[in-house]
Scaffold this motif. Structure first.
Motif, PDB file in Angstrom:
ATOM      1  N   ILE A 165      43.779  48.217  35.944  1.00 14.96           N
ATOM      2  CA  ILE A 165      44.171  47.777  37.283  1.00 14.96           C
ATOM      3  C   ILE A 165      43.251  46.671  37.782  1.00 14.96           C
ATOM      4  N   LEU A 168      43.968  43.400  35.918  1.00 14.22           N
ATOM      5  CA  LEU A 168      45.242  42.805  36.327  1.00 14.22           C
ATOM      6  C   LEU A 168      45.171  42.235  37.742  1.00 14.22           C
ATOM      7  N   LYS A 169      44.375  42.848  38.603  1.00 14.15           N
ATOM      8  CA  LYS A 169      44.164  42.279  39.936  1.00 14.15           C
ATOM      9  C   LYS A 169      43.563  40.880  39.831  1.00 14.15           C
ATOM     10  N   VAL A 208      47.746  47.748  41.317  1.00 17.74           N
ATOM     11  CA  VAL A 208      47.428  46.321  41.454  1.00 17.74           C
ATOM     12  C   VAL A 208      47.901  45.805  42.804  1.00 17.74           C
ATOM     13  N   CYS A 213      52.482  41.161  39.957  1.00 11.81           N
ATOM     14  CA  CYS A 213      52.351  42.128  38.859  1.00 11.81           C
ATOM     15  C   CYS A 213      53.483  43.137  38.934  1.00 11.81           C
TER      16      CYS A 213
END
Length: 305
Positions: A165, A168-169, A208, A213
């Motif tokens: 997470i 991906l952030k 996220v 996303c």
């Protein structure tokens, strides 16, 4: 769509496909009738119709458009020459086609796993995102596929989830200003892959918490890992931004396996989906006959209205 008119106007109904490439595009410009479009934006890939269109990527894209396909996807787009990327973008614009996904280059599906929480892995991923933005501009793309990598078996699953997470952030911050969307693809290829199910991917997207996303729901993979396709798509629908196709077993065109694609496509259409459905599968038969079979299969399963 008037299916009777579609069959009448499509050369494929008699087993003949119109010529692809520049000649067919020039013919269209002169006002010759071409195939009607489908109800959904199915996106072929390069090589799927090479026996009719030839080896040139631009000829193949023109052929796809001539057969009524409104979209195109290319997993390996980032590895193509810039000049070819530009030509692809120009051709799609000329033919009114939507560019589907390409894969963000981070070293392969199992490589540089984001679950490990290692900075060097994250840096490779972020670099891939930066390069992907430039590629997307050349072809007017909106979606790019991200596979987080494999499990980090030495870490608790909750820690792995947190690592993915957070990575991906950071990744989402790169394409977000450009209106682009990373789509996470759960896969069935190996038990060592971190991302495997739609509910797990839904949880990651919620963590996220970014419009950049979302989920790539690959029907072939999800049939293998969890089944109950329509129910699971409905549960995760608000995070699904892209869909891919392949029948099971065999990962070939619809009608060759166990999935009732007419029902699945009707569900997707009734949900108001206006995005792309990538034809990420092979041809069950070889040569021109196999290519004709693919297009006829899509005509069949698209007749849900």
């Amino acid at each position: 769509m008037n299916r009777r008119s579609f069959v009448k106007n499509t050369a494929l109904s008699s087993g003949v496909i119109s010529l692809g490439g520049a000649f067919s595009y020039a013919s269209q410009k002169k006002g010759l009738e071409t195939a009607e479009t489908f109800n959904l934006k199915y996106a072929p890939h390069l090589g799927m119709f090479k026996h009719h269109a030839g080896d040139d990527p631009i000829d193949q894209i023109n052929f796809m458009a001539d057969q009524g396909f409104m979209a195109f996807e290319d997993n390996g787009l980032m590895n193509r020459e810039v000049s070819m990327q530009t030509k692809i973008g120009e051709t799609l614009a000329q033919r009114g086609m939507t560019m589907g996904v390409f894969v963000v280059d981070k070293g392969g599906n199992m490589a540089n796993t984001l679950a490990a929480g290692k900075q060097e892995h994250v840096d490779i991923f972020l670099d891939g995102c930066k390069r992907a933005v430039e590629v997307a501009k050349r072809v007017n793309a909106k979606w790019m596929t991200v596979v987080p990598g494999g499990f980090e078996r030495k870490l608790p699953i909750g820690v792995q989830d947190g690592n993915v997470i957070e990575a991906l952030k950071r990744g989402a911050e790169i394409p977000e200003p450009h209106g682009l969307v990373m789509v996470l693809e759960p896969l069935s290829d190996s038990p060592d892959l971190y991302l495997q199910n739609s509910d797990q991917t839904y949880m990651i997207c919620k963590g996220v918490d970014s419009p950049t996303c979302k989920i790539l729901f690959d029907i072939y993979h999800m049939q293998k890992t969890e089944g109950n396709l329509i129910h699971n798509m409905d549960l995760t629908w608000d995070e699904i931004a892209y869909i891919q196709i392949g029948d099971n077993p065999g990962r070939n065109e619809p009608t060759t396996g166990e999935i009732n694609y007419k029902n699945v496509f009707k569900f997707i259409h009734d949900k108001g989906f206006d995005g792309v459905l990538g034809m990420e599968h092979g041809n069950s038969e070889s040569g021109k006959e196999g290519e004709t079979a693919v297009i006829n299969a899509y005509k069949e399963v698209d007749s849900f209205i």
